[in-house]
Structure formats: C-alpha cells, structure tokens
Design a protein around this motif. Structure first.
Motif, short mmCIF file in Angstrom:
data_model
loop_
_atom_site.label_atom_id
_atom_site.label_comp_id
_atom_site.label_asym_id
_atom_site.label_seq_id
_atom_site.Cartn_x
_atom_site.Cartn_y
_atom_site.Cartn_z
N ASP A 21 0.78 -0.88 0.27
CA ASP A 21 0.32 -0.32 -0.06
C ASP A 21 0.73 1.29 -0.29
O ASP A 21 1.52 2.14 1.25
N THR A 22 1.51 1.98 -0.70
CA THR A 22 2.15 2.56 -1.28
C THR A 22 1.67 4.28 -0.90
O THR A 22 2.19 4.66 -0.14
N SER A 23 0.01 4.46 -0.75
CA SER A 23 -0.36 5.59 0.92
C SER A 23 0.11 5.42 2.03
O SER A 23 -0.12 6.28 2.82
N ASN A 24 0.40 3.72 3.13
CA ASN A 24 0.87 3.79 3.99
C ASN A 24 2.46 3.01 4.16
O ASN A 24 2.56 1.83 3.82
N PRO A 25 3.10 3.60 4.74
CA PRO A 25 4.57 2.19 3.73
C PRO A 25 4.99 2.09 5.24
O PRO A 25 6.19 1.33 5.76
N ARG A 26 4.04 1.84 6.16
CA ARG A 26 4.66 1.58 8.16
C ARG A 26 4.16 0.30 7.56
O ARG A 26 4.22 -0.68 8.45
N LYS A 27 3.55 -0.06 6.84
CA LYS A 27 2.96 -1.09 6.76
C LYS A 27 4.34 -2.13 7.08
O LYS A 27 4.09 -3.55 7.19
N ARG A 28 4.36 -2.40 5.72
CA ARG A 28 5.79 -3.03 5.12
C ARG A 28 6.87 -2.85 6.52
O ARG A 28 7.60 -4.00 6.18
N LEU A 29 7.39 -1.66 6.83
CA LEU A 29 7.70 -1.92 7.88
C LEU A 29 7.75 -2.97 8.96
O LEU A 29 7.88 -3.40 9.93
N THR A 30 6.52 -2.86 9.34
CA THR A 30 5.61 -3.46 10.48
C THR A 30 5.71 -4.92 9.84
O THR A 30 6.22 -6.03 10.94
N LEU A 31 6.24 -5.16 9.17
CA LEU A 31 5.45 -6.59 8.47
C LEU A 31 7.04 -7.64 8.87
O LEU A 31 6.98 -8.60 9.57
N VAL A 32 7.72 -7.18 8.11
CA VAL A 32 8.99 -7.00 8.38
C VAL A 32 9.80 -6.84 9.62
O VAL A 32 10.54 -7.87 9.93
N ARG A 33 9.07 -6.14 10.38
CA ARG A 33 9.80 -6.00 11.95
C ARG A 33 8.58 -7.21 12.31
O ARG A 33 9.75 -8.03 13.51
N ASN A 34 7.50 -7.28 12.12
CA ASN A 34 7.32 -8.92 13.47
C ASN A 34 7.78 -9.90 12.99
O ASN A 34 8.14 -11.03 13.21
N ILE A 35 8.23 -10.45 11.25
CA ILE A 35 9.02 -11.65 11.49
C ILE A 35 10.40 -11.79 11.73
O ILE A 35 10.59 -12.63 11.84
N ALA A 36 11.20 -10.41 12.01
CA ALA A 36 12.48 -10.62 12.50
C ALA A 36 12.51 -10.86 13.44
O ALA A 36 13.98 -11.70 14.07
N TRP A 37 11.25 -10.58 14.26
CA TRP A 37 11.09 -10.54 16.19
C TRP A 37 11.11 -12.13 16.38
O TRP A 37 12.18 -13.08 16.69
N VAL A 38 10.20 -13.29 15.52
CA VAL A 38 10.11 -14.63 15.43
C VAL A 38 11.53 -15.27 14.66
O VAL A 38 12.06 -16.02 14.83
N ALA A 39 12.27 -14.41 13.33
CA ALA A 39 13.13 -15.25 12.72
C ALA A 39 14.38 -15.42 13.68
O ALA A 39 15.51 -16.15 14.47
N ALA A 40 14.53 -13.93 14.34
CA ALA A 40 15.58 -13.91 15.79
C ALA A 40 15.83 -14.91 16.71
O ALA A 40 16.62 -15.85 17.24
N GLU A 41 14.73 -15.44 16.80
CA GLU A 41 14.32 -16.39 17.95
C GLU A 41 14.40 -17.45 17.85
O GLU A 41 14.94 -18.10 18.47
N TYR A 42 14.61 -17.53 16.76
CA TYR A 42 14.37 -19.21 16.22
C TYR A 42 15.88 -19.95 15.36
O TYR A 42 15.67 -20.50 14.60
#
Length: 478
Positions: free
Chosen positions: A183-204
């Motif tokens: 959604d080009t009108s809401n760039p925060r969505k991409r950052l939030t998605l990557v951040r949520n995946i990164a938290w779990v990826a770091a744990e595992y």
C-alpha cells in the motif's frame, strides 16, 4: 478518469474483465503431478499458468475466463476429474485489491543445505509459514509464496561485494519466499510486517532477507536483515518438536486449497495446519486471476502409512482439514492444540483438493549439488520454454541432470505470453568448484542463443521472441 479509478487500479481491472466476459467467475484446472511433468499445452484459452515441482511430486494450475458466460450457484465449484486432476470455477472477489507494480519480497531461511527435511523440519516449515502469513495479517495481500526455494547468502570475500559478484546458489533449500503487495499510501505496513517477522526469526535462528529497494536495484537482489544461525535453529527445533518421528518422510498427501483471493485466508490455513501438528514438505501459494491456490505437500504420519491406493477427493475446507489431521497429524488428537472453526474466516468457502498417498522422493543429499537457473521470456503463443531450455542444457554434455522447478506464464492484453521459470541443473562432477560460475555463464549464453534459434525455426517471428537465461536471478531483470 474518475478519482476512484486512479486510486484503485485493481478494481478497474476486475470491472473491465467482468464486463468483457459477462461473467463474474473464472474457471480453473488443478493437476497433482506424481509422474513425468507434462509440458504447457498450446491453448489460447489459458489466461494464467503455474507449475511447481519438488522431489517427485508437484502441481500444475490453469485459469481462464469462461467462453460461455455463467453464474455459479455457489462461490466455489470443484470436482474430481480422476487421475489427480480437478476442475471447477470460482467467483471473482472484487474486494481483493492490489497493484502488482508495487510489491516486495521476503526470504526466510531455515537452512542453506540442499532440501532434505525430516519430520521435525517439516513442522518448522509449518511454523515459518504461519509466521510469515500471520505477519501479513488481514491487511497485506500475499501474491506468491513458495518453499523450498534457492536460499541466499551474502557473497564471501572472494566475490565482489559491490553487487557485480554472487556465489552460485543451491537450487532448493529449507527456505520460504513470499511476495506481498504494498500500500503505497501507508509505508509503515511494510516496516511493521518485516519487524514482526524479524522478531520471530531472531528467536528461532532463521535468516531473513528482503528485497533491496535502493535506487537501481532489481528483483533478485537482497538486503540481509538477519543471518541464519544453525545452532539456534537446531536447539529450537529440538525444544519444540523433539517428539517428532525420526527419519525423512516417504509418504505424503498432495493438497490444494482453492477459493476467492482474500486477505488473511492463508494465515487461517497456516494456523490450522500448525495447530493440528501437520508438517509441510513444500508449499506454494499463488493468486491467479483473483483465485487463491495454496498447494501443500504434507507428510503422512508413520502410523498411517498403510492407507492403500492413491485416490483423489474434493471436500469443503472444514471436513477436509479434519480428514487431513487424521492421516497427517503427527500427534494424537489430545496432543494437538485447539483449532478454530473455519466459519466466519476468509477461507470459510474454500475447497480442499486432495490426492494421495504418494512418494515425495525425499532422499538423503549426496555430493551432487543442483544450481538454479532463471528464465524470462515473451512469445506470441503458449510454449513449454523451460522444457526446451532443459533439453538444450542436457544436450551440451556439461550438465548431468536437469529439471523444471517452477514455471509461471500469463496471456497479456497485448496478446503476448509472458513467463518466468526456474530450472535446476547438476553440472558434470569433473568441473572444478572454482570454475562453476564461468561454466554456468557460458552455458546460459550458449543455450539462450540455441533456444531462440529453435523457436524461430518452429515458426515464431524473431521480432516477437524475447528470452533471457541467467544463473543470477537479477540478470533476467536488467
């Protein structure tokens, strides 16, 4: 042009398609492949085509607008046509809006070794699939997802770090690749998605790369967020699924979930599979003409190996998942977590197409390493270009084995068929490892010229033929 049309180009596209065909439905056929892979049929009726294959099994999907307008009595109609083939129709979902020109990809790596998962690895793949789809949630459309794929490593010192060098990659490893719409009108969505995946990826201990979006970068160039940590991954796998059966699966079910493309549907399916302790040998999720297809190869529980002959069934998603848990759930029912009913979820009217049991041909890795080669083409007609490329690669004498792992083609409004594919090749063992990049480069260049000549000799006009073959994915996008 009206403001809504400018703001929602996908809605205008769907409206134009529905108006042009006078039908709100798209027809489809699904093939569960357990033998030699058939080539692409030259048919003008096919709107989009997808084929994926792992080990000894795979899936082939076709979608097209009906010749005779029709209005299905229900949202999803599917029937078993025998021999591992299914057919039906799905109502278009006008609420599934995306602009494929604005998208990004995420690569989640469980391991860099050639694909050979055991039962615990299969459960970890299910967990990773749930992590990625849950992070997308009910706001970010998933356009494509696949595992296994070619995992990526940052190039070692002997390769140039400025982007002109890249080490040859393993064709298929324990990794998941997801393409999402933005959604080009809401760039925060991409950052939030990557951040949520990164938290779990770091744990595992999972590796995480995202599309490199810097100026001048193209698809196939990655920005590394987290490095894969094998020790952490093995420890978490033992903690979570140490109870899983040992060994690699030798029986599997081929599954296709099909229904109208809706944001959040795959997250519901992934959560249910993990709750029932159903592992995944491979998964491919794609949206073809606003129809969602989630293809899964699920290992059969060792206690259920005596299931008889291969058979195909077509069931509503609720009862289908219950039958699947009976055969593929790796724990007793009391050991599984509570599942949520499919009612009132985005996948409530999906159908489950099921074939099995089959042999997935999971073998222990030997010294042979398959390398990926990417292909991009456009032609005036539908042809099996990846199959022709593999034939020419094998004929050269430097390739000992070759197979088509992935093909996707669509009929564009211009009348041209545009396609992309990935093939896997094993080079002659006599070739020294340090010579692999040069040999792959010369092979790709030579075969590209040979295949273009073959297509022209077969009647394709030279000015309408476009073909790129490269062992670095980003080169097909330059």
């Amino acid at each position: 042009m009206s403001s809504p049309t400018r703001q929602y180009p996908a809605l205008a596209k769907i409206a134009a398609r529905a108006a042009g065909s006078a039908s709100p439905a798209i027809q489809f056929s699904v093939g569960h492949l357990t033998g030699p892979q058939p080539g692409i049929e030259a048919s003008a009726a096919i709107g989009e085509y997808l084929s994926v294959r792992t080990g000894g099994v795979g899936f082939q999907l076709r979608t097209w607008s009906p010749v005779t307008p029709g209005y299905p009595p229900t949202g999803v109609i599917a029937q078993d046509d025998g021999g591992g083939w299914f057919g039906g129709s799905v109502m278009i979902n006008p609420d599934f809006l995306y602009d494929s020109a604005h998208s990004t990809e995420i690569l989640l790596t469980l391991g860099h070794e050639p694909w050979c998962p055991d039962y615990a690895d299969c459960l970890m793949i299910t967990l990773a699939y749930k992590v990625m789809t849950t992070a997308a949630g009910d706001e970010v459309p998933i356009l494509f997802l696949q595992s296994p794929v070619a995992p990526f490593k940052d190039p070692p010192p002997r390769f140039r770090i400025d982007g002109s060098g890249e080490a040859p990659r393993v064709a298929n490893g324990l990794a998941l690749r997801m393409l999402i719409a933005l959604d080009t009108s809401n760039p925060r969505k991409r950052l939030t998605l990557v951040r949520n995946i990164a938290w779990v990826a770091a744990e595992y201990g999972l590796g995480l790369q995202v599309t490199d979006r810097r100026f001048g970068r193209v698809r196939g160039e990655w920005w590394s967020v987290l490095r894969h940590e094998p020790d952490v991954y093995q420890r978490k796998k033992e903690e979570l699924f140490g109870w899983a059966p040992s060994g690699v699966p030798d029986r599997a079910q081929l599954l296709t979930f099909v229904g109208p493309a809706r944001v959040g549907a795959s997250a519901v399916i992934a959560a249910d599979l993990l709750a029932r302790n159903i592992g995944l040998l491979s998964v491919s999720e794609a949206t073809l003409q606003e129809i969602a297809f989630v293809n899964v190869v699920a290992p059969v529980a060792p206690a259920r190996h005596g299931l008889g002959e291969v058979s195909g069934t077509c069931l509503p998603i609720g009862s289908g998942l219950g039958a699947l848990a009976r055969d593929c759930g790796l724990t007793a029912r009391r050991g599984a977590r509570r599942t949520s009913p499919m009612d009132d979820t985005p996948a409530t009217d999906y159908q489950l197409l099921r074939t099995g049991p089959v042999d997935p041909c999971v073998t222990r890795a030997d010294d042979t390493v398959h390398r990926p080669i990417w292909i991009s083409w456009h032609l005036p007609s539908m042809r099996d270009v990846p199959g022709v490329v593999v034939d020419h690669l094998l004929a050269g004498g430097h390739v000992s084995r070759g197979r088509v792992d992935y093909t996707r083609a669509r009929l564009a409004q211009s009348g041209l068929v545009r396609g992309r594919a990935k093939v896997s090749v094993a080079l002659d063992p006599a070739i020294d490892r340090v010579d692999v990049p040069d040999r792959l480069s010369s092979l790709c260049s030579q075969v590209e010229q040979e295949v273009v000549a073959y297509l022209v000799e077969s009647g394709e006009p030279l000015r309408s033929v476009g073909l790129t073959i490269a062992w670095r994915e980003r080169w097909v996008n330059r």
